[in-house]
Structure formats: C-alpha cells, structure tokens
Design an enzyme around this catalytic site. Structure first.
Site, short mmCIF file in Angstrom:
data_model
loop_
_atom_site.label_atom_id
_atom_site.label_comp_id
_atom_site.label_asym_id
_atom_site.label_seq_id
_atom_site.Cartn_x
_atom_site.Cartn_y
_atom_site.Cartn_z
N TYR A 37 0.85 -1.20 0.00
CA TYR A 37 0.00 0.00 0.00
C TYR A 37 0.88 1.24 0.00
CZ TYR A 37 -3.76 -3.24 1.16
OH TYR A 37 -4.67 -4.28 1.14
N ARG A 51 -2.92 4.44 3.90
CA ARG A 51 -4.22 4.04 4.41
C ARG A 51 -5.34 4.44 3.46
NH1 ARG A 51 -6.15 4.66 10.67
NH2 ARG A 51 -7.67 3.00 10.58
N CYS A 67 -6.84 -5.52 -7.06
CA CYS A 67 -6.44 -5.03 -5.75
C CYS A 67 -5.89 -6.13 -4.84
CB CYS A 67 -7.61 -4.30 -5.08
SG CYS A 67 -9.16 -5.18 -5.12
N SER A 73 3.14 -3.77 4.13
CA SER A 73 4.60 -3.57 4.03
C SER A 73 5.38 -4.64 4.79
CB SER A 73 4.98 -2.19 4.56
OG SER A 73 4.64 -2.08 5.93
N GLU A 95 -1.14 -17.15 -8.62
CA GLU A 95 -0.42 -16.34 -9.61
C GLU A 95 1.09 -16.49 -9.49
OE1 GLU A 95 -3.76 -12.79 -10.07
OE2 GLU A 95 -1.90 -12.38 -9.01
#
Length: 108
Positions: A37, A51, A67, A73, A95
DNA sequence: TAGCTGACGCAAA
DNA sequence: ATTTGCGCCAGCT
C-alpha cells in the site's frame, strides 16, 4: 456509490483524481508480483497516504484493478473485500506469489 | 464551509 | 508479537 463491476475504471468519470491514480498504478501490477500500500502511495505522489490507498481499493469493483496484488509492508496479506484474507492469499499463490506463514515473501 | 468518522496501513515503541 | 499515534481521503452532517 454503486459501481458496476463489469465497467473499466478508465471509462468512469465520477472518480477522484486520487482514486484514479491509485487504480491506474494497481492496474499495471502484473500477475505474480505485488506492491505494498505504501509503494502505491509513493507512486501516486502521496507518500503518507497508504491508508487512503487501502480505502480506495476497498471500494474498488473494477475487474481491471487487481487489488489483491496490494499487500502490507510487513508481508502480511491484508484485508480483501471480495472473499477475505484467505481468498486473497489463494489468488496470489495461484499467480505464483510465494507466501509463507501468512506472509508474502518479497523478491530481493 | 467546517468538523467528525471510518478505513484493505505504516513505523516506531 | 502487540500496541499506539499518526496521516490521508471521502462521505456525511
């Protein structure tokens, strides 16, 4: 807000500049790789908005915005509105993303 | 217009 | 490993 799932975000006009930028970046993440993110936030020019990136993705309904390829992190999978953390991890593994003990193994 | 709140996070403690 | 304070966006009052 009511966003039609089958519509590409590129055709939608009622998106904020911020969200459009987020979707644009995420749409370019290739299968088998992930971004955090925070990394997405940096790429859209808002380094501290990690956020807000999550919020933007939480409401994403477009098929061209994967998404599930955005994680925390620290390697934790993070939330996933469409099926939860479990489904998100399953998709990533499918994937080719390596996951160990619920944590993404970031390539060096 | 201004203020409050929730939200798929982050880094430091 | 857990907790805490923070910061940003967007929707609502």
């Amino acid at each position: 807000m009511r966003i039609p799932e089958e519509t590409s975000y590129t055709r939608v006009t009622n998106l904020s500049v911020f969200r459009r930028a987020v979707y644009r970046i995420v749409a370019r993440i290739r299968p088998g790789s992930v971004l955090t993110y925070g990394q997405v936030a940096v790429k859209v020019g808002a380094p501290r908005a990690s956020r807000a990136v999550g919020t933007a993705l939480a409401e994403n309904r477009y098929r061209d915005v994967p998404c599930h390829r955005v994680v925390r992190s620290d390697g934790a999978i993070g939330e996933y509105a469409f099926g939860g953390t479990n489904a998100k991890a399953a998709r990533l593994r499918r994937e080719g993303v390596r996951i160990w003990n619920g944590r993404v193994i970031f390539p060096k």
